[in-house]
Design an enzyme around this catalytic site. Structure first.
Site, PDB file in Angstrom:
ATOM      1  N   TRP A 320       0.812  -1.220   0.000  1.00 47.61           N
ATOM      2  CA  TRP A 320       0.000   0.000   0.000  1.00 47.61           C
ATOM      3  C   TRP A 320       0.849   1.276   0.000  1.00 47.61           C
ATOM      4  CZ3 TRP A 320      -0.802  -4.311   2.973  1.00 47.61           C
ATOM      5  CH2 TRP A 320      -2.003  -5.019   2.763  1.00 47.61           C
ATOM      6  N   ASP A 321       2.171   1.167  -0.009  1.00 41.47           N
ATOM      7  CA  ASP A 321       3.055   2.324   0.130  1.00 41.47           C
ATOM      8  C   ASP A 321       2.864   2.996   1.486  1.00 41.47           C
ATOM      9  OD1 ASP A 321       4.947   4.250  -0.397  1.00 41.47           O
ATOM     10  OD2 ASP A 321       3.700   5.436  -1.714  1.00 41.47           O
ATOM     11  N   TYR A 322       2.749   2.177   2.530  1.00 38.65           N
ATOM     12  CA  TYR A 322       2.612   2.697   3.888  1.00 38.65           C
ATOM     13  C   TYR A 322       3.974   2.763   4.582  1.00 38.65           C
ATOM     14  CZ  TYR A 322      -2.531   2.457   3.753  1.00 38.65           C
ATOM     15  OH  TYR A 322      -3.866   2.657   3.469  1.00 38.65           O
ATOM     16  N   ASP A 323       4.971   3.343   3.880  1.00 41.62           N
ATOM     17  CA  ASP A 323       6.274   3.612   4.498  1.00 41.62           C
ATOM     18  C   ASP A 323       6.084   4.310   5.846  1.00 41.62           C
ATOM     19  OD1 ASP A 323       7.131   2.917   1.979  1.00 41.62           O
ATOM     20  OD2 ASP A 323       7.815   4.905   1.423  1.00 41.62           O
ATOM     21  N   LYS A 349       1.356   6.431   8.130  1.00 39.34           N
ATOM     22  CA  LYS A 349       0.415   6.882   7.108  1.00 39.34           C
ATOM     23  C   LYS A 349      -0.976   6.302   7.341  1.00 39.34           C
ATOM     24  CE  LYS A 349       3.664   7.442   3.241  1.00 39.34           C
ATOM     25  NZ  LYS A 349       3.966   6.978   1.856  1.00 39.34           N
TER      26      LYS A 349
END
Length: 649
Positions: A320-323, A349
């Site tokens: 999910w691109d939850y860096d 995030k």
């Protein structure tokens, strides 16, 4: 539209008292004020009673675009929070032009030239500072300003005259691409401030998110602040490699990276590193086993050796691109027996707040593994059946959507959003990406992002700003990508639609908006929020500004609708009972009552701001100043170059 949504006010019995003030001049010598990331000063000259009297003291124009001509892009917004050392401010422009400014007059003391254009991001969120304790007064480079720039150079400047330090690296510079292997321009670059601790400069870097599956390493490195020599390296894919790779070898490619800011506890000797993902973000097949262990984790490293002490993962198999975007916040809390516990607060995030023991990594507030959706339609993707949820802490935004919660400025776009909701796949938090358009809630911008939080350790309060924007995302088979790619805007910045070369798919990810280009979810779209870390509850929350500069189809409404807006950068606080924030979309800097969230003062800015305000007391005049970097708001085409100082008349 004219009624504030989501407002939380403090209860009458909410404990609060002003921190003990100390108006002795000090320094703001790290991006987050200190390496603990508190963004809080003990000054109270400016306080809740007199903040309404603040006036502009001086304005400094960096004029960095004069030496870097070309078309202005949204990536040109200046996100820098200045450092203050003695009577001088140090600031950097998006192209890493360094300016030293007199703290009382706003006059230039020196200026160092910046980079050439970077292909994706022009970012300088902050600088580092180092004092050589063994050097004599007046010795060259006794005090150094450290810059990790987007041309992949680590530079050290003499703080007094701006000259590169001759004994640092090669004529004042270190090549950060050494050991990285092949890297196309822009595929690796620092975007956040380097951290200086115990004579070491700790550096990570941003990896282009979704361009290719084979990109440079996310290695974390420590350099000697005097000489620029490499002291240690932490390569999570090859922990046996502790310094530079052997000739012909590289650090492990495409591993999770630290593009944000670390924190440091000198007593424990630990650096706290917030990590992202192995690129690409939205396709997790064939990721390294090490990447799966460390993706979206906060990791504690020994300052002397760079070896891991503990880690805590906030998302399993992150697609999910939850860096982890924000600096870990270090704060001491008391347990039920009154014993002091060293705590770490990590914002995400997702809107989750994880409260951990920073000595051990063990959660202080309960964390639960909860079932999440696993019905994507990418057969080869192996999804985690559960994800960690911080059940013992409030969640900031990130609510579950329903069709009834769709919103619009008219009944027509509300209807369009309800239809859009039905046409998208959405199974609640952590809905996986697939071949059909799905809703990503929160979107890849968050939630909470790189601005990080303010910690009032006296009251045990954390102050934060968030964004409440959703995305729509889906994968496109490689054979069809060219058709999609030809319709995309040419100014792709890797956070939007991207090719993910080396995988079977490209990815499309876009803000989920109505036909009038307004978010489909109901407001607020951004908030300023206070959380009591002792009771672990929200104390107050208010919408982050108005829609005065925003409106349908991007046309400014010029109406102060208190819907809140995506709020970039971070807050800062003082013992005067104030929280300052300038990252609004409506071009104001505001002061809030730290106890209640009431707006006490606001001042218009020439353009918006995407930087965290800071405060200092001049050692010459004894005056307290508030400084705001007005370089442009997120999502706004208007870019500026103003550093503005406010003080009491």
């Amino acid at each position: 539209m004219f009624v504030p949504h989501g407002v939380v006010r403090p209860t009458l019995n909410e404990p609060f008292s002003l921190a003990t003030a100390d108006n002795t001049p000090s320094t703001w010598e790290a991006y987050g004020h200190t390496n603990s990331g508190d963004r809080f000063t003990n000054f109270d000259q400016i306080n809740r009673t007199n903040v309404k009297n603040l006036k502009v003291a001086w304005i400094y124009h960096t004029k960095y675009r004069d030496s870097n001509p070309g078309e202005r892009k949204q990536s040109d917004v200046n996100q820098n929070t200045p450092l203050q050392i003695g009577d001088t401010l140090y600031t950097c422009s998006p192209n890493h032009q360094i300016d030293a400014i007199d703290a009382d007059t706003g006059q230039m003391r020196w200026q160092a030239s910046g980079n050439k254009e970077a292909p994706w991001w022009h970012r300088c969120r902050g600088l580092g500072y180092y004092r050589n304790a063994t050097a004599s007064v007046g010795q060259i480079c006794r005090d150094q300003i450290i810059d990790a720039n987007s041309n992949d150079r680590l530079r050290a400047f003499d703080a007094g005259n701006g000259q590169l330090c001759p004994e640092f690296g090669h004529a004042g510079e270190v090549d950060l691409l050494e050991g990285m292997g092949v890297s196309a321009p822009g595929y690796y670059m620092p975007t956040s401030a380097p951290m200086v601790a115990r004579g070491l400069i700790i550096v990570g870097g941003w990896i282009a998110d979704n361009l290719h599956s084979d990109e440079p390493s996310g290695v974390i490195r420590a350099y000697d602040a005097k000489t620029g020599s490499l002291v240690w390296a932490w390569d999570l894919g090859n922990p046996q490699l502790t310094t530079a790779p052997p000739e012909g070898k590289t650090y492990t490619r495409a591993t999770p990276n630290m593009w944000s800011t670390p924190s440091y506890d000198d007593k424990l000797g630990l650096i706290y590193v917030p990590l992202g993902n192995q690129t690409p973000d939205y396709y997790g097949v064939n990721r390294l086993k090490a990447s799966e262990r460390y993706s979206s984790s906060v990791v504690a490293l020994d300052i002397k050796t760079g070896r891991e002490k503990w880690k805590f993962q906030t998302v399993h198999h992150d697609i999910w691109d939850y860096d982890l975007p924000s600096q870990p916040e270090l704060v001491d809390l008391s347990d039920e027996s009154g014993k002091t516990v060293p705590a770490l607060l990590q914002a995400t995030k997702r809107g989750e707040l994880f409260l951990l023991n920073r000595a051990t990594g063990v959660p202080i507030a309960p964390v639960e593994e909860r079932p999440v959706p696993t019905k994507g339609n990418i057969a080869e993707e192996s999804l985690s059946p559960t994800q960690p949820f911080s059940s013992g802490m409030p969640r900031i935004g990130g609510e579950q959507f329903t069709e009834a919660k769709m919103w619009g400025v008219t009944m027509f776009d509300q209807l369009a959003c309800r239809i859009s909701f039905r046409r998208h796949r959405y199974d609640g938090p952590m809905t996986p990406i697939g071949l059909d358009p799905a809703i990503d809630q929160p979107g890849n911008a968050g939630g909470l992002n790189w601005g990080s939080m303010t910690i009032d350790s006296h009251n045990g309060y954390a102050y934060m700003n968030d964004m409440r924007l959703s995305s729509e995302f889906w994968l496109v088979p490689r054979g069809n990508w060219q058709k999609v790619d030809s319709r995309l805007p040419t100014d792709v910045d890797t956070h939007g639609p991207s090719p993910m070369i080396g995988t079977p798919y490209g990815v499309v990810t876009l803000p989920w908006m109505s036909p009038l280009m307004i978010p489909c979810n109901h407001p607020p779209y951004g908030t300023i929020t206070a959380v009591n870390l002792k009771t672990r509850k929200v104390v107050w929350s208010v919408p982050a500004g108005t829609a005065e500069k925003m409106g349908p189809l991007g046309i400014p409404s010029h109406l102060p609708m208190p819907v809140g807006a995506p709020a970039y950068a971070g807050t800062s606080g003082t013992a005067g009972g104030l929280i300052f924030f300038s990252g609004f979309q409506d071009y104001y800097v505001r002061a809030y009552d730290a106890q209640t969230g009431t707006t006490l003062w606001q001042h218009p800015l020439p353009v918006g701001s995407s930087a965290t305000p800071m405060t200092y007391i001049s050692p010459k005049t004894g005056k307290e100043y508030l400084v705001v970097n007005a370089g442009g708001a997120g999502h706004s085409p208007e870019i500026g170059d103003s550093i503005i100082a406010f003080t009491l008349p």
